[in-house]
Design a protein around this motif. Structure first.
Motif, PDB file in Angstrom:
ATOM      1  N   GLY A  80     -20.641  -2.856 -11.316  1.00  0.00           N
ATOM      2  CA  GLY A  80     -20.482  -3.639 -12.540  1.00  0.00           C
ATOM      3  C   GLY A  80     -20.242  -2.746 -13.737  1.00  0.00           C
ATOM      4  O   GLY A  80     -19.924  -1.568 -13.617  1.00  0.00           O
ATOM      5  N   HIS A  81     -20.399  -3.318 -14.908  1.00  0.00           N
ATOM      6  CA  HIS A  81     -20.166  -2.581 -16.140  1.00  0.00           C
ATOM      7  C   HIS A  81     -21.255  -1.536 -16.354  1.00  0.00           C
ATOM      8  O   HIS A  81     -22.430  -1.793 -16.112  1.00  0.00           O
ATOM      9  CB  HIS A  81     -20.157  -3.535 -17.340  1.00  0.00           C
ATOM     10  CG  HIS A  81     -19.050  -4.538 -17.281  1.00  0.00           C
ATOM     11  ND1 HIS A  81     -17.743  -4.201 -17.506  1.00  0.00           N
ATOM     12  CD2 HIS A  81     -19.059  -5.860 -17.013  1.00  0.00           C
ATOM     13  CE1 HIS A  81     -16.993  -5.273 -17.383  1.00  0.00           C
ATOM     14  NE2 HIS A  81     -17.765  -6.303 -17.073  1.00  0.00           N
ATOM     15  N   ALA A  82     -20.838  -0.369 -16.838  1.00  0.00           N
ATOM     16  CA  ALA A  82     -21.802   0.676 -17.176  1.00  0.00           C
ATOM     17  C   ALA A  82     -22.568   0.248 -18.431  1.00  0.00           C
ATOM     18  O   ALA A  82     -22.050  -0.481 -19.264  1.00  0.00           O
ATOM     19  CB  ALA A  82     -21.080   1.998 -17.414  1.00  0.00           C
ATOM     20  N   VAL A  83     -23.782   0.682 -18.537  1.00  0.00           N
ATOM     21  CA  VAL A  83     -24.584   0.355 -19.718  1.00  0.00           C
ATOM     22  C   VAL A  83     -24.480   1.513 -20.722  1.00  0.00           C
ATOM     23  O   VAL A  83     -24.292   2.654 -20.335  1.00  0.00           O
ATOM     24  CB  VAL A  83     -26.064   0.083 -19.360  1.00  0.00           C
ATOM     25  CG1 VAL A  83     -26.185  -1.104 -18.441  1.00  0.00           C
ATOM     26  CG2 VAL A  83     -26.713   1.299 -18.737  1.00  0.00           C
ATOM     27  N   SER A  84     -24.584   1.186 -22.005  1.00  0.00           N
ATOM     28  CA  SER A  84     -24.486   2.226 -23.027  1.00  0.00           C
ATOM     29  C   SER A  84     -25.867   2.640 -23.540  1.00  0.00           C
ATOM     30  O   SER A  84     -26.009   3.703 -24.137  1.00  0.00           O
ATOM     31  CB  SER A  84     -23.618   1.752 -24.191  1.00  0.00           C
ATOM     32  OG  SER A  84     -24.157   0.573 -24.743  1.00  0.00           O
ATOM     33  N   THR A  85     -26.878   1.780 -23.334  1.00  0.00           N
ATOM     34  CA  THR A  85     -28.242   2.132 -23.716  1.00  0.00           C
ATOM     35  C   THR A  85     -29.200   1.656 -22.633  1.00  0.00           C
ATOM     36  O   THR A  85     -28.892   0.748 -21.863  1.00  0.00           O
ATOM     37  CB  THR A  85     -28.677   1.488 -25.052  1.00  0.00           C
ATOM     38  OG1 THR A  85     -28.639   0.080 -24.924  1.00  0.00           O
ATOM     39  CG2 THR A  85     -27.797   1.944 -26.198  1.00  0.00           C
ATOM     40  N   ALA A  86     -30.344   2.273 -22.612  1.00  0.00           N
ATOM     41  CA  ALA A  86     -31.401   1.896 -21.673  1.00  0.00           C
ATOM     42  C   ALA A  86     -32.732   2.001 -22.402  1.00  0.00           C
ATOM     43  O   ALA A  86     -32.857   2.731 -23.386  1.00  0.00           O
ATOM     44  CB  ALA A  86     -31.399   2.825 -20.460  1.00  0.00           C
ATOM     45  N   TYR A  87     -33.698   1.232 -21.913  1.00  0.00           N
ATOM     46  CA  TYR A  87     -35.035   1.365 -22.486  1.00  0.00           C
ATOM     47  C   TYR A  87     -36.091   1.161 -21.418  1.00  0.00           C
ATOM     48  O   TYR A  87     -35.859   0.530 -20.394  1.00  0.00           O
ATOM     49  CB  TYR A  87     -35.266   0.389 -23.648  1.00  0.00           C
ATOM     50  CG  TYR A  87     -35.348  -1.064 -23.257  1.00  0.00           C
ATOM     51  CD1 TYR A  87     -36.541  -1.627 -22.816  1.00  0.00           C
ATOM     52  CD2 TYR A  87     -34.229  -1.880 -23.343  1.00  0.00           C
ATOM     53  CE1 TYR A  87     -36.610  -2.962 -22.458  1.00  0.00           C
ATOM     54  CE2 TYR A  87     -34.290  -3.209 -22.997  1.00  0.00           C
ATOM     55  CZ  TYR A  87     -35.485  -3.748 -22.556  1.00  0.00           C
ATOM     56  OH  TYR A  87     -35.548  -5.078 -22.193  1.00  0.00           O
ATOM     57  N   VAL A  88     -37.237   1.746 -21.692  1.00  0.00           N
ATOM     58  CA  VAL A  88     -38.441   1.517 -20.903  1.00  0.00           C
ATOM     59  C   VAL A  88     -39.525   1.193 -21.915  1.00  0.00           C
ATOM     60  O   VAL A  88     -39.715   1.921 -22.891  1.00  0.00           O
ATOM     61  CB  VAL A  88     -38.839   2.750 -20.060  1.00  0.00           C
ATOM     62  CG1 VAL A  88     -40.123   2.470 -19.290  1.00  0.00           C
ATOM     63  CG2 VAL A  88     -37.717   3.144 -19.121  1.00  0.00           C
ATOM     64  N   GLU A  89     -40.215   0.074 -21.685  1.00  0.00           N
ATOM     65  CA  GLU A  89     -41.299  -0.329 -22.574  1.00  0.00           C
ATOM     66  C   GLU A  89     -42.584  -0.425 -21.770  1.00  0.00           C
ATOM     67  O   GLU A  89     -42.610  -1.034 -20.710  1.00  0.00           O
ATOM     68  CB  GLU A  89     -40.999  -1.687 -23.219  1.00  0.00           C
ATOM     69  CG  GLU A  89     -42.084  -2.143 -24.172  1.00  0.00           C
ATOM     70  CD  GLU A  89     -41.696  -3.392 -24.931  1.00  0.00           C
ATOM     71  OE1 GLU A  89     -41.098  -3.244 -26.015  1.00  0.00           O
ATOM     72  OE2 GLU A  89     -41.973  -4.493 -24.434  1.00  0.00           O
ATOM     73  N   ILE A  90     -43.617   0.198 -22.283  1.00  0.00           N
ATOM     74  CA  ILE A  90     -44.929   0.146 -21.650  1.00  0.00           C
ATOM     75  C   ILE A  90     -45.844  -0.674 -22.541  1.00  0.00           C
ATOM     76  O   ILE A  90     -45.948  -0.412 -23.746  1.00  0.00           O
ATOM     77  CB  ILE A  90     -45.506   1.559 -21.445  1.00  0.00           C
ATOM     78  CG1 ILE A  90     -44.575   2.384 -20.548  1.00  0.00           C
ATOM     79  CG2 ILE A  90     -46.908   1.485 -20.848  1.00  0.00           C
ATOM     80  CD1 ILE A  90     -45.003   3.820 -20.361  1.00  0.00           C
TER      81      ILE A  90
END
Length: 126
Positions: free
Chosen positions: A70-80
């Motif tokens: 699929g489409h590549a992502v430009s940002t990522a996040y991890v939330e704790i």
């Protein structure tokens, strides 16, 4: 204090947002088949809490972004989400504390309860 929940989106093998069920304050187990993302799950936790992911080059940042089908992502996040019902976070009078790290090709930012904070503020908090 304990980790109550984790959300990952765009991070390594987690293209779409994944929110865990609330963790127990006692013992938790993460299981899954080979290749299901267990290592990337724990890598996400280290990404938010560990100093090993500072001063990354563009190639290193790109490796943290999902690159699957699929489409590549430009940002990522991890939330704790931390359970703070015992009040261990100084100066925070809420039962939950949300710490998120977002990364992109040219950005790397932290938010604490949806407010931008610096890495040094995160370090001081932890």
């Amino acid at each position: 204090m304990h980790i109550k929940q984790i959300e990952l989106s765009g991070f390594k093998s987690y293209k779409d947002a994944v929110l865990t069920e609330p963790f127990s304050p006692k013992i938790n187990v993460v299981v899954g088949a080979n290749g299901s993302g267990k290592s990337n799950f724990f890598h996400g936790i280290r990404f938010v809490l560990n100093d090993a992911f500072t001063n990354m080059r563009a190639e290193e940042r790109q490796q943290l972004l999902h690159e699957g089908a699929g489409h590549a992502v430009s940002t990522a996040y991890v939330e704790i989400v931390f359970d703070n019902s015992d009040g261990r976070f100084p100066g925070i009078d809420r039962d939950e504390v949300r710490l998120r790290r977002t990364i992109g090709k040219n950005k790397d930012e932290y938010t604490l309860d949806k407010k931008h904070v610096t890495k040094s503020e995160v370090t001081g908090l932890l």
